[in-house]
Design an enzyme around this catalytic site. Sequence first.
Site, PDB file in Angstrom:
ATOM      1  N   ASP A 144       0.839  -1.132   0.105  1.00 38.60           N
ATOM      2  CA  ASP A 144      -0.038  -0.146  -0.053  1.00 38.60           C
ATOM      3  C   ASP A 144       0.974   1.236   0.081  1.00 38.60           C
ATOM      4  O   ASP A 144       0.321   2.228  -0.236  1.00 38.60           O
ATOM      5  CB  ASP A 144      -0.898  -0.053   1.400  1.00 38.60           C
ATOM      6  N   GLU A 145       2.285   1.048   0.397  1.00 42.35           N
ATOM      7  CA  GLU A 145       3.040   2.312   0.448  1.00 42.35           C
ATOM      8  C   GLU A 145       3.153   3.014  -1.029  1.00 42.35           C
ATOM      9  O   GLU A 145       3.405   4.272  -1.063  1.00 42.35           O
ATOM     10  CB  GLU A 145       4.582   1.902   0.946  1.00 42.35           C
ATOM     11  N   LYS A 172       8.934  -0.124  -5.778  1.00 39.00           N
ATOM     12  CA  LYS A 172       7.770  -0.962  -5.750  1.00 39.00           C
ATOM     13  C   LYS A 172       6.718  -0.458  -6.707  1.00 39.00           C
ATOM     14  O   LYS A 172       6.036  -1.277  -7.261  1.00 39.00           O
ATOM     15  CB  LYS A 172       7.030  -1.325  -4.343  1.00 39.00           C
TER      16      LYS A 172
HETATM   17  P1  NAD Z   1      11.639 -10.343   3.634  1.00 42.05           P
HETATM   18  O1  NAD Z   1      12.703  -8.914   3.350  1.00 42.05           O
HETATM   19  O2  NAD Z   1      11.302 -10.875   4.622  1.00 42.05           O
HETATM   20  O3  NAD Z   1      12.097 -11.199   2.557  1.00 42.05           O
HETATM   21  C1  NAD Z   1      12.545 -10.770   1.077  1.00 42.05           C
HETATM   22  C2  NAD Z   1      13.203 -12.303   0.735  1.00 42.05           C
HETATM   23  O4  NAD Z   1      13.559 -11.972  -0.696  1.00 42.05           O
HETATM   24  C3  NAD Z   1      14.160 -12.731   1.544  1.00 42.05           C
HETATM   25  O5  NAD Z   1      14.203 -14.225   1.571  1.00 42.05           O
HETATM   26  C4  NAD Z   1      15.519 -12.467   0.660  1.00 42.05           C
HETATM   27  O6  NAD Z   1      16.570 -13.431   0.537  1.00 42.05           O
HETATM   28  C5  NAD Z   1      14.711 -12.494  -0.701  1.00 42.05           C
HETATM   29  N1  NAD Z   1      15.515 -11.725  -1.967  1.00 42.05           N
HETATM   30  C6  NAD Z   1      16.061 -10.354  -1.712  1.00 42.05           C
HETATM   31  N2  NAD Z   1      16.632  -9.854  -2.808  1.00 42.05           N
HETATM   32  C7  NAD Z   1      16.656 -11.082  -3.561  1.00 42.05           C
HETATM   33  C8  NAD Z   1      17.068 -11.000  -4.739  1.00 42.05           C
HETATM   34  N3  NAD Z   1      17.853 -10.158  -5.697  1.00 42.05           N
HETATM   35  N4  NAD Z   1      16.964 -12.273  -5.438  1.00 42.05           N
HETATM   36  C9  NAD Z   1      16.158 -13.305  -4.855  1.00 42.05           C
HETATM   37  N5  NAD Z   1      15.734 -13.158  -3.703  1.00 42.05           N
HETATM   38  C10 NAD Z   1      16.048 -12.172  -3.009  1.00 42.05           C
HETATM   39  O7  NAD Z   1      10.391  -9.592   2.790  1.00 42.05           O
HETATM   40  P2  NAD Z   1       8.653  -9.873   3.202  1.00 42.05           P
HETATM   41  O8  NAD Z   1       8.278  -8.814   4.503  1.00 42.05           O
HETATM   42  O9  NAD Z   1       8.431 -11.193   3.308  1.00 42.05           O
HETATM   43  O10 NAD Z   1       7.722  -9.192   1.943  1.00 42.05           O
HETATM   44  C11 NAD Z   1       7.652  -9.917   0.901  1.00 42.05           C
HETATM   45  C12 NAD Z   1       7.101  -9.148  -0.012  1.00 42.05           C
HETATM   46  O11 NAD Z   1       5.714  -8.465   0.210  1.00 42.05           O
HETATM   47  C13 NAD Z   1       8.032  -7.929  -0.696  1.00 42.05           C
HETATM   48  O12 NAD Z   1       7.922  -7.805  -2.194  1.00 42.05           O
HETATM   49  C14 NAD Z   1       7.502  -6.499  -0.056  1.00 42.05           C
HETATM   50  O13 NAD Z   1       7.512  -5.603  -0.799  1.00 42.05           O
HETATM   51  C15 NAD Z   1       5.993  -7.054   0.065  1.00 42.05           C
HETATM   52  N6  NAD Z   1       5.084  -6.532   1.138  1.00 42.05           N
HETATM   53  C16 NAD Z   1       5.749  -6.657   2.453  1.00 42.05           C
HETATM   54  C17 NAD Z   1       4.779  -6.188   3.506  1.00 42.05           C
HETATM   55  C18 NAD Z   1       5.145  -6.235   4.795  1.00 42.05           C
HETATM   56  O14 NAD Z   1       4.645  -5.839   5.907  1.00 42.05           O
HETATM   57  N7  NAD Z   1       6.154  -7.092   5.106  1.00 42.05           N
HETATM   58  C19 NAD Z   1       3.619  -5.270   3.008  1.00 42.05           C
HETATM   59  C20 NAD Z   1       3.325  -5.224   1.804  1.00 42.05           C
HETATM   60  C21 NAD Z   1       3.866  -5.889   0.753  1.00 42.05           C
HETATM   61  O1  TDX Z   2      12.050   0.627  15.331  1.00 41.40           O
HETATM   62  C1  TDX Z   2      10.918   0.994  14.818  1.00 41.40           C
HETATM   63  N1  TDX Z   2      10.276   2.164  15.242  1.00 41.40           N
HETATM   64  C2  TDX Z   2       9.343   2.693  14.738  1.00 41.40           C
HETATM   65  O2  TDX Z   2       8.750   3.724  15.261  1.00 41.40           O
HETATM   66  C3  TDX Z   2      10.617   0.686  13.447  1.00 41.40           C
HETATM   67  C4  TDX Z   2      11.300  -0.360  12.996  1.00 41.40           C
HETATM   68  C5  TDX Z   2       9.606   1.070  12.994  1.00 41.40           C
HETATM   69  N2  TDX Z   2       8.977   2.238  13.617  1.00 41.40           N
HETATM   70  C6  TDX Z   2       7.717   2.793  12.807  1.00 41.40           C
HETATM   71  C7  TDX Z   2       7.837   3.165  11.547  1.00 41.40           C
HETATM   72  C8  TDX Z   2       6.564   3.030  10.724  1.00 41.40           C
HETATM   73  O3  TDX Z   2       5.637   3.895  11.054  1.00 41.40           O
HETATM   74  O4  TDX Z   2       6.562   1.787  12.797  1.00 41.40           O
HETATM   75  C9  TDX Z   2       5.854   1.583  11.482  1.00 41.40           C
HETATM   76  C10 TDX Z   2       6.231   0.294  11.040  1.00 41.40           C
HETATM   77  O5  TDX Z   2       7.531   0.378  10.661  1.00 41.40           O
HETATM   78  P1  TDX Z   2       7.924  -1.024   9.717  1.00 41.40           P
HETATM   79  O6  TDX Z   2       7.899  -2.169  10.661  1.00 41.40           O
HETATM   80  O7  TDX Z   2       9.350  -0.518   9.394  1.00 41.40           O
HETATM   81  O8  TDX Z   2       7.033  -1.103   8.644  1.00 41.40           O
HETATM   82  P2  TDX Z   2       6.575  -0.067   7.329  1.00 41.40           P
HETATM   83  O9  TDX Z   2       8.023   0.961   7.360  1.00 41.40           O
HETATM   84  O10 TDX Z   2       5.267   0.718   7.620  1.00 41.40           O
HETATM   85  O11 TDX Z   2       6.765  -0.902   6.159  1.00 41.40           O
HETATM   86  C11 TDX Z   2       6.083  -2.428   6.153  1.00 41.40           C
HETATM   87  O12 TDX Z   2       4.820  -2.297   5.785  1.00 41.40           O
HETATM   88  C12 TDX Z   2       4.683  -2.044   4.264  1.00 41.40           C
HETATM   89  C13 TDX Z   2       6.841  -3.115   5.450  1.00 41.40           C
HETATM   90  O13 TDX Z   2       8.432  -3.222   5.855  1.00 41.40           O
HETATM   91  C14 TDX Z   2       7.066  -2.855   3.964  1.00 41.40           C
HETATM   92  O14 TDX Z   2       7.825  -3.856   3.346  1.00 41.40           O
HETATM   93  C15 TDX Z   2       5.508  -3.013   3.543  1.00 41.40           C
HETATM   94  O15 TDX Z   2       5.496  -2.588   2.072  1.00 41.40           O
END
Ligand code: NAD
Ligand code: TDX
Length: 364
Positions: A144-145, A172
């Site tokens: 959603d970012e 993204k």
């Molecule tokens: P993560 O950082 O936990 O995992 C990313 C994975 O991708 C890792 O296993 C890493 O080794 C692999 N990777 C990174 N670079 C690579 C490359 N060049 N080639 C092959 N593998 C590679 O991420 P996540 O939180 O599981 O997020 C997964 C997907 O979901 C991402 O595309 C992220 O943008 C999206 N997303 C995450 C969140 C969230 O809250 N975590 C929310 C919305 C969307």
């Molecule tokens: O130490 C911290 N203190 C703090 O206040 C960290 C790590 C985060 N924060 C705040 C920043 C954000 O407002 O908390 C909120 C959540 O932070 P993150 O966990 O870093 O998430 P965010 O930046 O919102 O992004 C996450 O959600 C959307 C994922 O990392 C992204 O991959 C995804 O797309």
Amino acid sequence: MWYNQEAMKKISFGNLMVTGGAGFIGSNFIRHVFEKTGYAGRIVNFDALTYAGNPRSLDDVAAKFGERYVFVRGDIRDPEAIRRAFDEYSIDAVCHFAAESHVDRSIVSPGAFIETNVNGTFNLLQAARERGDAFVRFHHVSTDEVFGSLGAEGFFSETTPYQPHSPYSASKASSDHIARAYHDTYGLNVTITNCSNNYGPYQFPEKLIPLMILNAVEGKPLPVYGEGLNIRDWLHVEDHCAAIWTVMTQAESGTTYCVGGRSELRNIDVVKRICALVERFRGPLPNGAPRESLITHVADRLGHDKRYAIDCSKIERDFGWRQTHTADSGFEETVRWYLDNPAWVESVRSGEYLRWIETYYAGR
Ligand code: NAD
Ligand code: TDX
């Protein structure tokens, strides 16, 4: 689970590549597909194993599903490595998670975000296109970012214009546009989901929730950026995985779905809830002080988006998808999981992550 088995036969594939399957959401997704959906085919987990990739997250899946689960260490920045894996395993569908995913890292070192999230996605789309009619679905997992930041009112939906702010969200957004272009231009069978903040088991402890859980357990400072008033919409990873599988197997090519938790919270309230849960399971700090006393307000994130919130009525209406977790049940379950899995925590914390995070917080 509420899956409609008949509807899922709409898009059928048997050799699914999951990129980034050793990461947080990817590993949960692979387990979910094998355990919950009735999928009978093979999954090829294509992952470069960056600091965020931990193959131990899938030890149970590898043991249980044998040859139906294949791990390939490969980098999506390398087009030849992708083509080799596509040919060797006759890949007919991709669920694309691999990305640099941490906003703070993108502010410090944006280059890797462009290379992996933009160029890497392009490489995958190109390889999928080259497979022609043998390829049936490319699902792109996004965030959603890409929509930017909300004020106090309103929600992001599938029709919200893109306005990314951080290098992460811009990368993204770029990959979403390229994926859509491959559908519109070449007719590639593409679907996209944009979801809100995930939480749950196996999340790397640089993200807010696992970082706060582990620091609260260990009596370390809980670094809240600014006043902690920024708002995120929290989605349990299991609910996200169910949404992705639903869209991958049922949605029309070229469509996008927004997925959210209907669970908006201010960061400071998330941290206080976690403190209360850790205190319930482990008691107050050794000196008798409440865990909340560890909260430390630190310098704000540059360009920090104020509020994210998703209107997920389209996926609810089209497929009957619903969240099965609330923040109350999901946070409690997640805190328990981190307390019950010290070996996994140790496996990720012994790596490059610790060195990076120490440098990062040293200056704040
Ligand atoms: P993560 O950082 O936990 O995992 C990313 C994975 O991708 C890792 O296993 C890493 O080794 C692999 N990777 C990174 N670079 C690579 C490359 N060049 N080639 C092959 N593998 C590679 O991420 P996540 O939180 O599981 O997020 C997964 C997907 O979901 C991402 O595309 C992220 O943008 C999206 N997303 C995450 C969140 C969230 O809250 N975590 C929310 C919305 C969307
Ligand atoms: O130490 C911290 N203190 C703090 O206040 C960290 C790590 C985060 N924060 C705040 C920043 C954000 O407002 O908390 C909120 C959540 O932070 P993150 O966990 O870093 O998430 P965010 O930046 O919102 O992004 C996450 O959600 C959307 C994922 O990392 C992204 O991959 C995804 O797309």
